[in-house]
Design a protein around this motif. Structure first.
Motif, PDB file in Angstrom:
ATOM      1  N   ALA A 147       0.836  -1.196   0.000  1.00 34.75           N
ATOM      2  CA  ALA A 147       0.000   0.000   0.000  1.00 34.75           C
ATOM      3  C   ALA A 147       0.873   1.248   0.000  1.00 34.75           C
ATOM      4  CB  ALA A 147      -0.925  -0.004   1.216  1.00 34.75           C
ATOM      5  N   GLY A 148       0.329   2.320  -0.572  1.00 29.90           N
ATOM      6  CA  GLY A 148       1.096   3.557  -0.663  1.00 29.90           C
ATOM      7  C   GLY A 148       0.229   4.774  -0.418  1.00 29.90           C
TER       8      GLY A 148
ATOM      9  N   ALA B 299      -6.350  16.310   1.582  1.00 28.94           N
ATOM     10  CA  ALA B 299      -6.985  15.148   0.963  1.00 28.94           C
ATOM     11  C   ALA B 299      -6.099  13.935   1.168  1.00 28.94           C
ATOM     12  CB  ALA B 299      -7.227  15.384  -0.529  1.00 28.94           C
ATOM     13  N   ASP B 300      -6.721  12.811   1.469  1.00 29.53           N
ATOM     14  CA  ASP B 300      -6.006  11.559   1.720  1.00 29.53           C
ATOM     15  C   ASP B 300      -6.135  10.683   0.483  1.00 29.53           C
ATOM     16  OD1 ASP B 300      -4.553   9.685   2.997  1.00 29.53           O
ATOM     17  OD2 ASP B 300      -6.046   9.130   4.474  1.00 29.53           O
ATOM     18  N   VAL B 301      -5.068  10.563  -0.306  1.00 27.38           N
ATOM     19  CA  VAL B 301      -5.081   9.799  -1.548  1.00 27.38           C
ATOM     20  C   VAL B 301      -4.284   8.517  -1.338  1.00 27.38           C
ATOM     21  CG1 VAL B 301      -4.567   9.827  -4.015  1.00 27.38           C
ATOM     22  CG2 VAL B 301      -5.268  11.936  -2.861  1.00 27.38           C
ATOM     23  N   ARG B 302      -4.996   7.427  -1.083  1.00 31.07           N
ATOM     24  CA  ARG B 302      -4.345   6.136  -0.839  1.00 31.07           C
ATOM     25  C   ARG B 302      -4.134   5.375  -2.144  1.00 31.07           C
ATOM     26  NH1 ARG B 302      -4.528   4.718   4.704  1.00 31.07           N
ATOM     27  NH2 ARG B 302      -4.818   6.677   5.844  1.00 31.07           N
ATOM     28  N   VAL B 303      -3.102   4.548  -2.159  1.00 35.29           N
ATOM     29  CA  VAL B 303      -2.803   3.670  -3.289  1.00 35.29           C
ATOM     30  C   VAL B 303      -2.842   2.241  -2.768  1.00 35.29           C
ATOM     31  CG1 VAL B 303      -1.166   3.112  -5.117  1.00 35.29           C
ATOM     32  CG2 VAL B 303      -1.329   5.460  -4.270  1.00 35.29           C
ATOM     33  N   ALA B 304      -3.743   1.442  -3.300  1.00 38.18           N
ATOM     34  CA  ALA B 304      -3.919   0.083  -2.799  1.00 38.18           C
ATOM     35  C   ALA B 304      -2.676  -0.773  -3.016  1.00 38.18           C
ATOM     36  CB  ALA B 304      -5.132  -0.564  -3.461  1.00 38.18           C
ATOM     37  N   SER B 305      -2.039  -0.635  -4.178  1.00 41.75           N
ATOM     38  CA  SER B 305      -0.859  -1.444  -4.475  1.00 41.75           C
ATOM     39  C   SER B 305       0.071  -0.637  -5.377  1.00 41.75           C
ATOM     40  CB  SER B 305      -1.260  -2.754  -5.162  1.00 41.75           C
ATOM     41  OG  SER B 305      -0.122  -3.516  -5.505  1.00 41.75           O
TER      42      SER B 305
ATOM     43  N   ILE C  78       0.023   4.886   6.410  1.00 42.80           N
ATOM     44  CA  ILE C  78      -0.475   4.033   5.337  1.00 42.80           C
ATOM     45  C   ILE C  78      -1.255   2.853   5.893  1.00 42.80           C
ATOM     46  CG2 ILE C  78       0.229   2.518   3.451  1.00 42.80           C
ATOM     47  CD1 ILE C  78       2.519   4.398   2.890  1.00 42.80           C
ATOM     48  N   GLY C  79      -0.802   2.299   7.018  1.00 43.09           N
ATOM     49  CA  GLY C  79      -1.495   1.155   7.593  1.00 43.09           C
ATOM     50  C   GLY C  79      -2.738   1.510   8.367  1.00 43.09           C
ATOM     51  N   GLU C  80      -2.967   2.805   8.598  1.00 37.77           N
ATOM     52  CA  GLU C  80      -4.145   3.215   9.351  1.00 37.77           C
ATOM     53  C   GLU C  80      -5.364   3.275   8.447  1.00 37.77           C
ATOM     54  OE1 GLU C  80      -3.203   6.949  11.022  1.00 37.77           O
ATOM     55  OE2 GLU C  80      -1.550   6.205  12.267  1.00 37.77           O
ATOM     56  N   THR C  81      -6.525   3.026   9.034  1.00 41.67           N
ATOM     57  CA  THR C  81      -7.774   3.104   8.287  1.00 41.67           C
ATOM     58  C   THR C  81      -8.246   4.547   8.264  1.00 41.67           C
ATOM     59  OG1 THR C  81      -8.367   0.880   8.989  1.00 41.67           O
ATOM     60  CG2 THR C  81     -10.150   2.292   8.146  1.00 41.67           C
ATOM     61  N   PRO C  82      -8.489   5.100   7.071  1.00 41.68           N
ATOM     62  CA  PRO C  82      -8.956   6.488   7.016  1.00 41.68           C
ATOM     63  C   PRO C  82     -10.284   6.650   7.744  1.00 41.68           C
ATOM     64  CG  PRO C  82      -8.324   5.684   4.848  1.00 41.68           C
ATOM     65  CD  PRO C  82      -8.348   4.496   5.758  1.00 41.68           C
ATOM     66  N   THR C  83     -10.460   7.750   8.465  1.00 39.54           N
ATOM     67  CA  THR C  83     -11.706   8.008   9.174  1.00 39.54           C
ATOM     68  C   THR C  83     -12.756   8.478   8.199  1.00 39.54           C
ATOM     69  OG1 THR C  83     -10.466   8.638  11.135  1.00 39.54           O
ATOM     70  CG2 THR C  83     -12.775   9.323  11.038  1.00 39.54           C
ATOM     71  N   PRO C  84     -13.848   7.729   8.012  1.00 33.73           N
ATOM     72  CA  PRO C  84     -14.878   8.144   7.062  1.00 33.73           C
ATOM     73  C   PRO C  84     -15.645   9.338   7.581  1.00 33.73           C
ATOM     74  CG  PRO C  84     -15.604   6.209   8.262  1.00 33.73           C
ATOM     75  CD  PRO C  84     -14.182   6.474   8.701  1.00 33.73           C
ATOM     76  N   SER C  85     -16.258  10.067   6.650  1.00 32.95           N
ATOM     77  CA  SER C  85     -17.063  11.205   7.060  1.00 32.95           C
ATOM     78  C   SER C  85     -18.335  10.715   7.695  1.00 32.95           C
ATOM     79  CB  SER C  85     -17.395  12.076   5.843  1.00 32.95           C
ATOM     80  OG  SER C  85     -18.083  11.314   4.869  1.00 32.95           O
TER      81      SER C  85
END
Length: 227
Positions: free
Chosen positions: A78-79, A129-135, A177-184
């Motif tokens: 993850a990135g 903004a939190d832009v995560r990359v799955a792989s 990166i390993g944390e779960t983003p807090t949803p709105s």
């Protein structure tokens, strides 16, 4: 008596070869002229538009993406996309970001505003903004493609570096990166056991029969019996 013949006098001539100090002076003047000619025809590096950071920059229409890079521990892991988006137009816009092999993410950027990518929350007048990359499809130290798209400017692709936690300034971001983003709209926390109370029980300090309905009911039944 013999008259002496006059001695021939040869004129003194200077050597055609210049002296060493003169040669050095000529070389210095020539070098200065050469350098002056180079600076006159070549653009000075410090006035070039380049990102003074680890990431790269790209402009799509009136939106400028700055210091773009991807953080990841390993290839295939993850990135997190890091950087900033600046909207120089007079209207709000939506920027779509797509890291190579990852799901596109839309980021709303207000007019004349800046949104920080990879941030946990707004910083002053900047959004986040939190832009995560799955792989991440590239090993740290390599380059990966990022597509930046806007409704007015279309799409442009730029290669950005993939970095890990070797540099200490990126370690806190990498840990997220390993944390779960807090949803709105996250629901509020559940009450503690001491705060939980049966709905049928009166709250503390509340009269069990504040209106005296039970007494009135008993009185009504008594009156009906007497009658």
């Amino acid at each position: 008596m013999t008259t002496p013949r006059p001695r021939a006098v040869r004129p003194t001539t200077r050597s055609a070869t210049p002296s060493r100090p003169r040669r050095l002076a000529v070389l210095a003047v020539a070098s200065a002229a050469l350098l002056a000619g180079c600076s006159a025809t070549n653009q000075i590096t410090t006035v070039d538009d380049y990102p003074p950071s680890d990431g790269v920059a790209i402009t799509v229409d009136e939106v400028r993406a700055l210091n773009l890079l991807v953080l990841a521990e390993e290839e295939g892991g993850a990135g997190l996309l890091v950087g900033a988006l600046t909207n120089n137009s007079g209207e709000d816009t939506t920027v779509t970001l797509a890291v190579d092999g990852a799901e596109p993410v839309e980021v709303d950027v207000p007019s004349s505003g800046t949104v920080l990518l990879g941030g946990e929350g707004s910083v002053g007048r900047y959004g986040a903004a939190d832009v995560r990359v799955a792989s991440v499809a590239t090993v740290p130290g390599g380059l990966t493609d990022v597509t930046v798209s806007t409704p007015a400017g279309g799409s442009s692709v730029v290669q950005v570096p993939v970095l890990d936690g070797t540099l200490p300034e990126y370690a806190p971001l990498l840990a997220r990166i390993g944390e779960t983003p807090t949803p709105s709209g996250t629901p509020s926390a559940s009450p503690t056991p001491g705060e939980t109370q049966e709905a049928s029980e009166p709250q503390q300090g509340q009269d069990a029969d504040p209106e005296g309905e039970q007494d009135r009911g008993e009185g009504d039944q008594t009156d009906g019996t007497d009658g």
